[in-house]
Enzyme design. Structure first.
Site, short mmCIF file in Angstrom:
data_model
loop_
_atom_site.label_atom_id
_atom_site.label_comp_id
_atom_site.label_asym_id
_atom_site.label_seq_id
_atom_site.Cartn_x
_atom_site.Cartn_y
_atom_site.Cartn_z
N GLU A 152 0.83 -1.20 0.00
CA GLU A 152 0.00 0.00 0.00
C GLU A 152 0.87 1.25 0.00
OE1 GLU A 152 -3.96 -0.61 2.43
OE2 GLU A 152 -2.25 -1.34 3.60
N TYR A 167 -15.71 26.20 -1.27
CA TYR A 167 -15.61 24.74 -1.37
C TYR A 167 -14.56 24.28 -2.37
CZ TYR A 167 -19.27 25.71 -4.87
OH TYR A 167 -20.00 26.23 -5.89
N GLU A 210 -8.45 5.92 9.91
CA GLU A 210 -8.93 6.75 11.01
C GLU A 210 -8.08 8.01 11.16
OE1 GLU A 210 -10.10 2.48 12.02
OE2 GLU A 210 -8.42 3.49 11.04
N LYS A 231 -12.12 3.66 1.08
CA LYS A 231 -10.91 2.95 0.64
C LYS A 231 -11.36 1.73 -0.16
CE LYS A 231 -6.56 1.14 2.48
NZ LYS A 231 -5.78 0.86 3.71
#
Length: 119
Positions: free
Chosen positions: A21, A53, A73, A98
């Site tokens: 990863e 934005y 997290e 993910k």
């Protein structure tokens, strides 16, 4: 409180606990809901009295593309804290996807959703 939502922000990051990863990276998708009072901006038709934005989107992509972390997290928390740096944003909900997580069984998506506020 009013809500401004950004859905489906995509960026490539190198987050995760596995070496593959970190080396290869993967796509992360971010959905945001920003809580703020839009009445002053609406009354004066003034962008400076609301959240831009487009700028938030660019900053979130930079966070995802930035320094790798092990956990989604942690990444979600970093995104939330970046959004709360904008004056007027009182609350943010971050849903971090993910979809290419290293799971050995068929699945559609992995997400974490957090809500943070100035309080």
């Amino acid at each position: 409180m009013d809500r401004v939502a950004l859905r489906g922000l995509k960026a490539r990051g190198h987050h995760g606990v596995f070496p593959r990863e970190r080396e290869e990276g993967q796509t992360f998708i971010v959905d945001l809901v920003l809580g703020l009072d839009t009445r002053p901006a609406a009354a004066d038709d003034d962008l400076t009295k609301t959240v831009h934005y487009g700028v938030v989107a660019e900053e979130v992509v930079e966070v995802v593309q930035g320094e790798p972390v092990n956990l989604i997290e942690t990444l979600a928390e970093r995104i939330a804290q970046q959004c709360l740096q904008h004056e007027g944003v009182e609350e943010v909900e971050v849903c971090l996807h993910k979809p290419d997580a290293p799971i050995t069984v068929p699945f559609d998506d992995v997400t974490i959703t957090i809500t943070r506020s100035r309080v």
